[in-house]
Design a protein around this motif. Structure first.
Motif, PDB file in Angstrom:
ATOM      1  N   UNK A  35       8.671  10.535  -8.189  1.00  0.00           N
ATOM      2  CA  UNK A  35       7.651   9.874  -8.997  1.00  0.00           C
ATOM      3  C   UNK A  35       6.270  10.068  -8.376  1.00  0.00           C
ATOM      4  N   UNK A  36       6.222  10.022  -7.043  1.00  0.00           N
ATOM      5  CA  UNK A  36       4.948  10.230  -6.352  1.00  0.00           C
ATOM      6  C   UNK A  36       5.215  10.755  -4.950  1.00  0.00           C
ATOM      7  N   UNK A  37       4.360  11.658  -4.495  1.00  0.00           N
ATOM      8  CA  UNK A  37       4.419  12.200  -3.139  1.00  0.00           C
ATOM      9  C   UNK A  37       3.043  12.028  -2.520  1.00  0.00           C
ATOM     10  N   UNK A  38       3.011  11.440  -1.324  1.00  0.00           N
ATOM     11  CA  UNK A  38       1.747  11.239  -0.613  1.00  0.00           C
ATOM     12  C   UNK A  38       1.897  11.813   0.790  1.00  0.00           C
ATOM     13  N   UNK A  39       0.944  12.620   1.211  1.00  0.00           N
ATOM     14  CA  UNK A  39       0.941  13.171   2.561  1.00  0.00           C
ATOM     15  C   UNK A  39       0.230  12.175   3.468  1.00  0.00           C
ATOM     16  N   UNK A  47       7.477   9.491  -0.179  1.00  0.00           N
ATOM     17  CA  UNK A  47       7.800   9.735  -1.584  1.00  0.00           C
ATOM     18  C   UNK A  47       8.429   8.521  -2.243  1.00  0.00           C
ATOM     19  N   UNK A  48       8.168   8.407  -3.521  1.00  0.00           N
ATOM     20  CA  UNK A  48       8.852   7.438  -4.357  1.00  0.00           C
ATOM     21  C   UNK A  48       9.843   8.230  -5.195  1.00  0.00           C
ATOM     22  N   UNK A  49      11.139   8.038  -4.894  1.00  0.00           N
ATOM     23  CA  UNK A  49      12.192   8.690  -5.669  1.00  0.00           C
ATOM     24  C   UNK A  49      12.505   7.826  -6.883  1.00  0.00           C
ATOM     25  N   UNK A  50      12.464   8.429  -8.044  1.00  0.00           N
ATOM     26  CA  UNK A  50      12.789   7.733  -9.297  1.00  0.00           C
ATOM     27  C   UNK A  50      14.257   8.013  -9.588  1.00  0.00           C
ATOM     28  N   UNK A  51      15.061   6.953  -9.588  1.00  0.00           N
ATOM     29  CA  UNK A  51      16.500   7.098  -9.826  1.00  0.00           C
ATOM     30  C   UNK A  51      16.826   6.466 -11.165  1.00  0.00           C
ATOM     31  N   UNK A  52      17.298   7.305 -12.086  1.00  0.00           N
ATOM     32  CA  UNK A  52      17.614   6.856 -13.445  1.00  0.00           C
ATOM     33  C   UNK A  52      19.124   6.752 -13.581  1.00  0.00           C
ATOM     34  N   UNK A 112      -4.002  23.775  -5.028  1.00  0.00           N
ATOM     35  CA  UNK A 112      -4.956  22.871  -5.661  1.00  0.00           C
ATOM     36  C   UNK A 112      -4.467  22.428  -7.020  1.00  0.00           C
ATOM     37  N   UNK A 113      -3.368  23.018  -7.455  1.00  0.00           N
ATOM     38  CA  UNK A 113      -2.822  22.726  -8.778  1.00  0.00           C
ATOM     39  C   UNK A 113      -1.431  22.118  -8.649  1.00  0.00           C
ATOM     40  N   UNK A 114      -0.691  22.195  -9.712  1.00  0.00           N
ATOM     41  CA  UNK A 114       0.671  21.664  -9.732  1.00  0.00           C
ATOM     42  C   UNK A 114       1.597  22.493  -8.847  1.00  0.00           C
ATOM     43  N   UNK A 115       2.619  21.815  -8.328  1.00  0.00           N
ATOM     44  CA  UNK A 115       3.634  22.482  -7.517  1.00  0.00           C
ATOM     45  C   UNK A 115       5.006  22.215  -8.128  1.00  0.00           C
ATOM     46  N   UNK A 116       5.865  23.213  -8.044  1.00  0.00           N
ATOM     47  CA  UNK A 116       7.219  23.133  -8.597  1.00  0.00           C
ATOM     48  C   UNK A 116       8.169  22.705  -7.482  1.00  0.00           C
ATOM     49  N   UNK A 152      -6.744  11.334  -2.772  1.00  0.00           N
ATOM     50  CA  UNK A 152      -6.505  12.492  -1.910  1.00  0.00           C
ATOM     51  C   UNK A 152      -5.055  12.534  -1.423  1.00  0.00           C
ATOM     52  N   UNK A 153      -4.542  13.748  -1.285  1.00  0.00           N
ATOM     53  CA  UNK A 153      -3.213  14.000  -0.719  1.00  0.00           C
ATOM     54  C   UNK A 153      -2.084  13.304  -1.465  1.00  0.00           C
ATOM     55  N   UNK A 154      -2.241  13.146  -2.773  1.00  0.00           N
ATOM     56  CA  UNK A 154      -1.207  12.466  -3.572  1.00  0.00           C
ATOM     57  C   UNK A 154      -0.912  13.288  -4.822  1.00  0.00           C
ATOM     58  N   UNK A 155       0.408  13.435  -5.114  1.00  0.00           N
ATOM     59  CA  UNK A 155       0.860  14.183  -6.296  1.00  0.00           C
ATOM     60  C   UNK A 155       1.815  13.309  -7.088  1.00  0.00           C
ATOM     61  N   UNK A 156       1.777  13.468  -8.420  1.00  0.00           N
ATOM     62  CA  UNK A 156       2.707  12.764  -9.306  1.00  0.00           C
ATOM     63  C   UNK A 156       3.292  13.749 -10.278  1.00  0.00           C
TER      64      UNK A 156
END
Length: 156
Positions: A35-39, A47-52, A112-116, A152-156
């Motif tokens: 759900x979110x990754x922060x360095x 990381x916040x792991x989203x468990x469904x 600088x963009x999205x990561x897979x 900064x340093x955060x991806x969703x």
């Protein structure tokens, strides 16, 4: 005639008795994503792991054992206990930390963009109507994280 009637009555009784047993709810593997990754300042990934929970029964999840890849590069292993009691067809979030591989850390910093990313491994959980824990296979398809504007340093 009496014999046929007694056989029909016996079959009807057996069918009626079998319907009286406890119903078992279907249990399916969960979907796990980031759900979110922060360095953090020390280089770890928080990381916040989203468990469904995709089951028709609540599941108490106790651990995740996942290998993470970033653009196909081994990023690290998420091998942590968790304590989430997720109701049927619901979602919850677990906080985890890993120290990423040098290659994955460099790849994330340069992007600088999205990561897979991909997650593969297992999650351990105990369905409500079960007496013992089960290990569910987890395999995410290619999923993307994008930088969060203004954080900064955060991806969703």
């Amino acid at each position: 005639m009496k014999r046929v009637l007694s056989v029909v009555l016996l079959i009807a009784s057996l069918v009626a008795l079998s319907a009286c047993g406890p119903t078992r709810k279907s249990v399916f593997p969960p979907l796990v994503s980031i759900q979110q990754l922060h360095v953090t300042a020390d280089g770890q990934w928080q990381m916040q792991l989203r468990i469904q929970n995709n089951s028709y029964d609540g599941v108490k999840f106790s651990a995740v054992h996942l290998d993470m890849k970033l653009h196909g590069v081994a990023a690290g292993r998420i091998d942590q206990p968790i304590d989430l009691d997720i109701p049927a067809l619901s979602v919850d979030v677990a906080e985890v930390r890993i120290m990423p591989s040098a290659a994955a850390a460099k790849l994330l910093a340069a992007s600088g963009n999205s990561v897979r990313y991909q997650l593969s491994g297992s999650a351990t959980g105990q369905p409500e109507q079960s007496k013992k824990a089960r290990t569910f296979k987890v395999q995410s398809q290619d999923t993307w994280l994008s930088p969060v504007p203004g954080i900064a340093d955060t991806w969703r």
